[in-house]
Scaffold this active site. Structure first.
Site, mmCIF file in Angstrom:
data_model
loop_
_atom_site.group_PDB
_atom_site.id
_atom_site.type_symbol
_atom_site.label_atom_id
_atom_site.label_comp_id
_atom_site.label_asym_id
_atom_site.label_seq_id
_atom_site.Cartn_x
_atom_site.Cartn_y
_atom_site.Cartn_z
ATOM 1 N N GLU A 107 -3.615 -17.074 19.263
ATOM 2 C CA GLU A 107 -2.458 -17.646 19.958
ATOM 3 C C GLU A 107 -2.698 -17.671 21.460
ATOM 4 O O GLU A 107 -3.262 -16.714 21.998
ATOM 5 C CB GLU A 107 -1.214 -16.804 19.658
ATOM 6 C CG GLU A 107 -0.795 -16.923 18.223
ATOM 7 C CD GLU A 107 0.400 -16.040 17.878
ATOM 8 O OE1 GLU A 107 1.139 -15.626 18.793
ATOM 9 O OE2 GLU A 107 0.584 -15.774 16.704
ATOM 10 N N GLY A 109 9.402 -15.608 15.184
ATOM 11 C CA GLY A 109 10.001 -14.667 14.226
ATOM 12 C C GLY A 109 11.252 -13.958 14.724
ATOM 13 O O GLY A 109 12.295 -13.961 14.088
ATOM 14 N N ARG A 135 0.842 -1.202 0.000
ATOM 15 C CA ARG A 135 0.000 0.000 0.000
ATOM 16 C C ARG A 135 0.874 1.248 0.000
ATOM 17 O O ARG A 135 0.460 2.313 -0.387
ATOM 18 C CB ARG A 135 -0.894 0.035 1.248
ATOM 19 C CG ARG A 135 -2.058 -0.921 1.213
ATOM 20 C CD ARG A 135 -2.581 -1.097 2.586
ATOM 21 N NE ARG A 135 -1.451 -1.326 3.506
ATOM 22 C CZ ARG A 135 -1.448 -1.103 4.792
ATOM 23 N NH1 ARG A 135 -2.492 -0.608 5.377
ATOM 24 N NH2 ARG A 135 -0.383 -1.362 5.536
ATOM 25 N N HIS A 171 5.357 -18.788 17.134
ATOM 26 C CA HIS A 171 5.671 -17.360 17.034
ATOM 27 C C HIS A 171 7.148 -17.082 17.388
ATOM 28 O O HIS A 171 7.467 -16.442 18.392
ATOM 29 C CB HIS A 171 4.746 -16.524 17.937
ATOM 30 C CG HIS A 171 4.628 -15.093 17.487
ATOM 31 N ND1 HIS A 171 3.465 -14.359 17.618
ATOM 32 C CD2 HIS A 171 5.519 -14.262 16.909
ATOM 33 C CE1 HIS A 171 3.659 -13.138 17.143
ATOM 34 N NE2 HIS A 171 4.905 -13.053 16.709
HETATM 35 C C1 DGY Z 1 7.001 -8.452 16.485
HETATM 36 O O1 DGY Z 1 7.887 -7.784 16.975
HETATM 37 O O2 DGY Z 1 5.966 -7.932 16.108
HETATM 38 C C2 DGY Z 1 7.238 -9.916 16.376
HETATM 39 O O3 DGY Z 1 6.108 -10.595 16.026
HETATM 40 C C3 DGY Z 1 7.832 -10.430 17.668
HETATM 41 O O4 DGY Z 1 8.241 -11.726 17.539
#
Ligand code: DGY
Length: 323
Positions: free
Chosen positions: A267, A287, A178, A285
């Protein structure tokens, strides 16, 4: 002058806790357990500054009690867990942790993409089960990643980092965004597409949008129906961006080859249909979950808090425009 009082909702890595204890008076000694709404409300009420995590929902009623709170540092890049308008109305600075988790999250996106295409989790479980009887020409055949088209939905920092990594796999990149990107700002080899076209053409679709009212269920049955039956969906953004029930349906009906998911709609609950499917890889989760990144995220929270407590602007304020 007395040190500001800091509430920390969850236990953070050791070096962050040590730095926090050195710089502030801790209101509490946090634990790994998820705090109750009451505990968070009390923390926000009694502290000058707070660090919350993405699992802490901070709503207007809680913020109404936070009369001495000056800053709420969210230990995440996303801040959909906080009622930003309510914080802004009360003059509370809200900050996030951008940049420091970009590469870790991009790496994990690739781990999921490769795992689901090459059946890594399934293969690991198979070997551990003792059922493997030896190499076979037709056994556990996956899908090539190299040379395919990667579609990135949301070409912000993390989307771009994921796209950069695709060069090593000789992939074509298309993206939908976007936010307009000025010429030269991102690779000229990456093709911008309308999202329906991206969904139709990509072999792998990776989601990198923030969760907002307009991205809630951005990928539902209509969007999944556009994807190729040989395509894979990867989500390391926020769970509610994908309508999980529609995803399960598409996977069950083989209208989609597989999915790699690091985030879920509710979650830590996971749609039961997902757990039964072997063409999905599910992660809790993870990431940003490397030690170095989680330390940097904590240090950024402390830097923002230090700045605000000293009367300076917070480097990572997300509600700046409105305060
Ligand atoms: C974030 O910082 O938004 C991530 O999802 C954390 O793991």
């Amino acid at each position: 002058m007395s040190r500001p009082t800091l509430y920390i909702s969850r236990l953070l890595p050791d070096s962050v806790m040590t730095a926090a204890r050195q710089q502030f008076t801790l209101l509490n000694e946090p634990s790994e357990a998820v705090p109750s709404r009451e505990a968070i409300t009390a923390g926000l009420r009694e502290a000058d500054a707070a660090i919350c995590t993405l699992t802490d929902r901070v709503d207007a009623a809680m913020l109404a009690e936070a009369t001495r709170l000056t800053i709420l540092a969210n230990y995440a890049v996303g801040y959909n867990n906080i009622d930003l308008a309510a914080a802004t109305a009360r003059g509370i600075v809200v900050t996030n942790t951008p940049d420091v988790l970009t590469d870790s999250t991009a790496d994990l996106t690739w781990a999921l993409l490769l795992a689901v295409a090459r059946r890594v989790a399934e293969g690991d479980a198979y070997v551990r089960s003792g059922a493997w009887s030896g190499w076979a020409p037709t056994h556990m055949l996956g899908t090539d990643v190299w040379g395919k088209m990667l579609g990135i939905v949301g070409m912000g920092r993390i989307g771009q980092a994921v796209a950069q990594r695709a060069a090593g796999f000789n992939m074509r990149i298309c993206y939908s965004s976007r936010t307009p990107h000025a010429r030269g700002q991102i690779s000229s080899q990456w093709e911008q597409r309308a999202m329906p076209d991206l969904l139709r053409d990509a072999d792998f679709v990776s989601l990198h949008v923030p969760l907002t009212p307009s991205t809630h269920h951005l990928i539902g049955s209509r969007q999944l129906a556009l994807m190729k039956p040989t395509a894979f969906l990867v989500n390391t953004s926020r769970g509610p961006v994908v309508e999980e029930a529609a995803l399960v349906e598409a996977l069950l009906q083989r209208r989609l080859a597989g999915a790699g998911l690091d985030v879920f709609e509710q979650e830590p609950d996971v749609h039961p249909g997902l757990r039964d499917l072997r063409q999905v890889v599910l992660l809790p989760h993870l990431g940003s979950a490397t030690l170095a990144t989680r330390v940097r995220m904590g240090m950024i929270c402390l830097e923002n808090i230090t700045a605000v407590c000293a009367g300076r602007p917070a480097p990572n304020q997300v509600n700046r425009a409105q305060t």
